[in-house]
Design an enzyme around this catalytic site. Structure first.
Site, PDB file in Angstrom:
ATOM      1  N   ALA A  46      -3.654   7.649  -5.161  1.00 24.46           N
ATOM      2  CA  ALA A  46      -2.323   7.090  -5.355  1.00 24.46           C
ATOM      3  C   ALA A  46      -2.528   5.629  -5.737  1.00 24.46           C
ATOM      4  CB  ALA A  46      -1.509   7.210  -4.076  1.00 24.46           C
ATOM      5  N   GLY A  98       0.825  -1.213   0.000  1.00 24.83           N
ATOM      6  CA  GLY A  98       0.000   0.000   0.000  1.00 24.83           C
ATOM      7  C   GLY A  98       0.851   1.250   0.000  1.00 24.83           C
ATOM      8  N   ASN A  99       0.223   2.385   0.236  1.00 22.48           N
ATOM      9  CA  ASN A  99       0.969   3.651   0.327  1.00 22.48           C
ATOM     10  C   ASN A  99       0.314   4.536   1.374  1.00 22.48           C
ATOM     11  OD1 ASN A  99      -1.063   5.463  -1.034  1.00 22.48           O
ATOM     12  ND2 ASN A  99      -0.748   3.933  -2.644  1.00 22.48           N
ATOM     13  N   HIS A 100       0.919   5.689   1.610  1.00 22.09           N
ATOM     14  CA  HIS A 100       0.469   6.539   2.719  1.00 22.09           C
ATOM     15  C   HIS A 100      -0.677   7.491   2.384  1.00 22.09           C
ATOM     16  CE1 HIS A 100       3.549   5.273   5.453  1.00 22.09           C
ATOM     17  NE2 HIS A 100       4.523   5.587   4.613  1.00 22.09           N
ATOM     18  N   SER A 101      -1.230   7.410   1.195  1.00 25.25           N
ATOM     19  CA  SER A 101      -2.263   8.392   0.833  1.00 25.25           C
ATOM     20  C   SER A 101      -3.490   8.249   1.738  1.00 25.25           C
ATOM     21  CB  SER A 101      -2.672   8.188  -0.628  1.00 25.25           C
ATOM     22  OG  SER A 101      -3.702   9.090  -0.945  1.00 25.25           O
TER      23      SER A 101
END
Ligand code: CTP
Length: 409
Positions: free
Chosen positions: A280, A213-216
């Protein structure tokens, strides 16, 4: 012209100070009659200072001049803004509980009423009946604007902007009636437009419990959606793993992976006038996801094989309908090969979106922060606008740039 300005107890009273200032600047003589409840929102001193006259509330103030009758008799036109649900009810029943109620019964001048309240209260059958009764009597009731209300919800119920109220008042004073009563015409420069926004960050499953995943957080995308709604657009959000609430009146489709996001966008984009890809989206996903939880194998490491996900933005650009505005986002850190803007410009040319909103991330910037700072580039990579401040302020600037590119309705 002599204007009587009635102010009742709603939070939108603050906007009416600007109405008063504009009327006085335009050379009119304005008397303000605030209700007692309205003084919780804007104090008497504001009305007195801006109008240059006392701003009485009660019938028994200034008795020798019989103010309760004189105020109404000496007005050429009356504006009540904001009008609460309670005040509409009072007006509809002809009650004269305070100075404003008395003045409204005593006046023969045209009366313009600008209700402002939560959507549910505006839609309540009692309020509808009161509005109908007032219109029946020739009172000009302005439809509330559609947009952000107090708190997280949005919908019809917002007090129109001060300049719009002044224009409506002047139209009535000139005997032209009210041109702003059609509920099917929400106000704002995105009225009648459909805007699709993706927000958040995708998760690509590794196994039954893990993902890439990512931090968005979805904050910027949600701010764009809410600001677009506020400006009259019909808004749909494709939210990838966002826990935030969305304002009322905005459609929401929740997705998790890049593939799900691509499917949802593929279905919704053809009907949109503008698509804003603020999400994102992962560039890679595990080649296969295990249906059960992967187990450690002694002390051996592990290699995940990744494959590219579809580039949703590129697909949108390739398949867009004529006139549709497609906006991409680029979160960049800058590196030895180039600055944030150099990477952004190369990406703008590669992706071909009408606008690419570039922001610097990392080191406390971007993801999850309440403020943002962006540069917008055109498809050739040339800067067209910059914006900074709250994510709502940035949202406003992105929408301004979109509005400029939309074909005339
Ligand atoms: N995007 C997309 N589909 C993907 C990846 C990104 O639609 N599979 C969109 C994002 O929503 C964003 C824009 O493309 O609007 C830019 O995303 P970004 O990840 O910065 O671009 P990449 O194509 O991944 O470019 P690079 O790998 O060079 O950073």
């Amino acid at each position: 012209m002599r204007v009587l300005l009635g102010v009742t107890g709603g939070i939108a009273a603050y906007k009416v100070a600007l109405v008063l200032r504009r009327l006085v600047e335009d050379g009119h003589s304005v008397r303000v009659a605030p209700t007692a409840a309205s003084l919780n929102f804007v104090g008497r001193a504001t009305w007195e200072a801006l109008s240059g006259h006392p701003a009485p509330t009660e019938t028994f103030e200034d008795v020798p001049s019989v103010a309760h009758v004189r105020l109404g008799q000496s007005a050429d036109v009356v504006l009540v803004a904001p009008a609460t649900a309670d005040f509409l009810s009072q007006m509809a029943s002809g009650a004269a509980r305070d100075l404003l109620g008395n003045a409204l019964l005593a006046t023969e001048a045209p009366v313009v009423v600008a209700p402002a309240m939560h959507t549910e209260m505006w839609n309540d059958p009692a309020t509808r009946a009161n509005v109908a009764a007032l219109r029946e009597r020739g009172i000009h009731v302005i439809e509330p604007a559609v947009g952000r209300l107090t708190g997280p919800d949005s919908g019809p119920g917002r007090l129109p902007e001060p300049d719009d109220l002044v224009s409506a008042l002047y139209g009535v004073a000139r005997g032209e009636g009210l041109s702003l009563t059609d509920a099917s015409l929400p106000w704002g420069d995105l009225a009648g437009r459909r805007v699709l926004v993706t927000a958040g960050g995708t998760r690509e499953p590794i196994d039954a419990v893990r993902y890439l995943g990512n931090h968005s957080t979805g904050l910027q995308g949600f701010a764009i959606a809410e600001a677009a709604r506020e400006r009259g657009a019909e808004v749909t959000v494709v939210a990838a793993n966002v826990t935030l609430p969305l304002g009322e009146g905005i459609s929401r489709v929740d997705v998790s992976s890049a593939e799900e996001l691509e499917r949802a966008v593929g279905e919704l984009a053809p009907a949109a006038d503008a698509v804003v890809m603020a999400a994102a989206v992962a560039d890679f996903r595990p080649a296969s996801a295990s249906a059960s939880k992967l187990k450690k194998d002694g002390s051996a490491g592990m290699t995940l094989e990744l494959v590219q996900t579809p580039d949703v933005l590129a697909g949108l650009v390739a398949s867009r309908a004529p006139g549709q505005v497609v906006v991409g986002f680029a979160a960049e850190t800058g590196d030895d090969a180039g600055s944030v803007l150099e990477h952004g410009a190369a990406k703008a040319r590669r992706k071909g979106a009408d606008l690419l909103v570039v922001n610097q991330v990392g080191d406390g910037l971007g993801f999850g922060a309440s403020d943002n700072s962006v540069t917008m580039l055109d498809a050739a990579g040339a800067p067209v606008a910059e914006a900074g401040g709250s994510k709502l302020a940035v949202a406003g600037a992105v929408l301004d740039a979109i509005v400029k590119r939309l074909p005339a309705p």
